[in-house]
Enzyme design. Structure first.
Site, PDB file in Angstrom:
ATOM      1  N   PRO A 110       0.858  -1.193   0.000  1.00  0.00           N
ATOM      2  CA  PRO A 110       0.000   0.000   0.000  1.00  0.00           C
ATOM      3  C   PRO A 110       0.889   1.235   0.000  1.00  0.00           C
ATOM      4  O   PRO A 110       1.753   1.391   0.863  1.00  0.00           O
ATOM      5  CB  PRO A 110      -0.756  -0.125   1.323  1.00  0.00           C
ATOM      6  CG  PRO A 110       0.175  -0.871   2.225  1.00  0.00           C
ATOM      7  CD  PRO A 110       0.990  -1.787   1.339  1.00  0.00           C
ATOM      8  N   CYS A 168       3.293   3.703   8.954  1.00  0.00           N
ATOM      9  CA  CYS A 168       3.350   4.971   8.223  1.00  0.00           C
ATOM     10  C   CYS A 168       4.239   5.974   8.968  1.00  0.00           C
ATOM     11  O   CYS A 168       4.006   6.261  10.144  1.00  0.00           O
ATOM     12  CB  CYS A 168       1.949   5.553   8.041  1.00  0.00           C
ATOM     13  SG  CYS A 168       1.950   7.147   7.188  1.00  0.00           S
TER      14      CYS A 168
END
Length: 337
Positions: free
Chosen positions: A7, A98
């Site tokens: 992703p 992240c």
């Protein structure tokens, strides 16, 4: 061996998932993160990030896509996971990797790697909120500022019910600077009993083979490397088969520049259908810019399109480029339905 598509916010979205999986070689994708901040999101938010939910949680080529959630509040993550589960995703992945400052500032993504107990609470809440048969996996980095809690975090994810870990071989502090520390992924793989997938700085076949050797993981997640070279998954599969004395994978393809021209045109059509006009040319340039690493022809294409902004002109140029290549070597292009 399994090869997963990473992703990547702002890059590997549903458009590139569609195009890359049409070329084959990938076993599964993960959507960009869907950020959970406290409210219960409506279905349209999940569908906007992951339109594959309308297609049985698969790309048009039939490759499964797992939905990724990012957040730090266990109750809110659980409520949204239950809402998402009603749309029948292939599974739910949780983002603990992240490194973006805006995400970390609010306690999400890699920031949670400073608190294994908070990670445990999030994973356990999500695991308990969705059907037992639905996979719940997690993606992590090696830590926030250092690796001190690396094993504690991985074990917390396992103990809370995660069925698989993807480990990006850098800390948040490392960002995306080379190298990725694949040998540290090996420490996590040895500490847990669930499958571990290695991720980070896999640009070439040699990178993939070294990553497998250093991490001890057979399964890999590919990000910018497969965007730069859309045939990378097939090249890795071929190299692994040759190394291990196995038959060549079914459907094996040698993806070269001529094969990518229909994919580029398909990409452009999807971008034009989905994005605002001011964003469209930039997305094409972004992909061509990365492909310059693997294809000399991409360099020429990038330089040609770099100053173009008119949608009609870009469409015409792509169609002409494909026709020129088809006329020069028709046998190299895949048949078009």
């Amino acid at each position: 061996m399994r090869l997963l598509l990473a992703p990547m916010e702002g890059l590997l979205d549903f458009v590139l998932r569609d195009v890359l999986t049409s070329l084959g070689g990938a076993d599964r994708c993960v959507s960009e993160f869907i950020r959970i901040t406290g409210s219960l999101l409506p279905d349209k938010v999940y569908l906007r990030t992951m339109p594959e939910l309308r297609n049985g949680s698969c790309t048009a080529a039939g490759t499964p896509v797992r939905a990724q959630l990012l957040g730090s509040d266990a109750a809110s993550m659980a409520a949204n996971a239950a809402q998402l589960a009603a749309l029948s995703p292939e599974g739910i992945d949780l983002n603990f990797g992240c490194p973006a400052k805006v995400v970390n500032r609010h306690g999400g993504g890699a920031a949670l790697l400073q608190d294994p107990s908070a990670i445990h609470a999030v994973v356990a809440a999500v695991r308990g909120a969705v059907p037992a048969a639905m996979p719940v996996s997690a993606k992590m980095r090696l830590g926030f500022n250092d690796r001190a809690l690396m094993l504690d975090c991985a074990l917390a994810m396992q103990e809370a019910g995660a069925c698989e870990l993807v480990v990006h071989g850098r800390t948040k502090l490392d960002g995306y600077r080379p190298p990725a520390y694949w040998d540290q992924i090996a420490r996590i793989r040895e500490a847990v009993s669930i499958p571990v997938v290695a991720n980070g700085e896999i640009w070439t076949v040699d990178d993939a083979l070294r990553c497998q050797a250093e991490s001890g993981c057979q399964d890999l997640m590919l990000g910018r490397g497969i965007v730069a070279d859309p045939g990378l998954a097939w090249r890795i599969r071929k190299a692994v088969a040759e190394r291990d004395g196995l038959p060549m994978p079914a459907g094996m393809r040698d993806v070269q520049w001529p094969d990518l021209l229909p994919a580029l045109l398909r990409f452009w059509q999807l971008v034009c259908a989905d994005l605002e006009p001011r964003q469209r040319a930039g997305r094409l340039k972004q992909w061509l810019n990365l492909m310059r690493r693997a294809f000399p022809e991409a360099e020429a294409a990038y330089q040609h399109v770099r100053v173009m902004t008119d949608q009609a002109a870009i469409s015409l140029w792509l169609e002409e480029l494909q026709q020129q290549c088809l006329a020069a070597s028709p046998a190299t292009l895949p048949s078009q339905q």
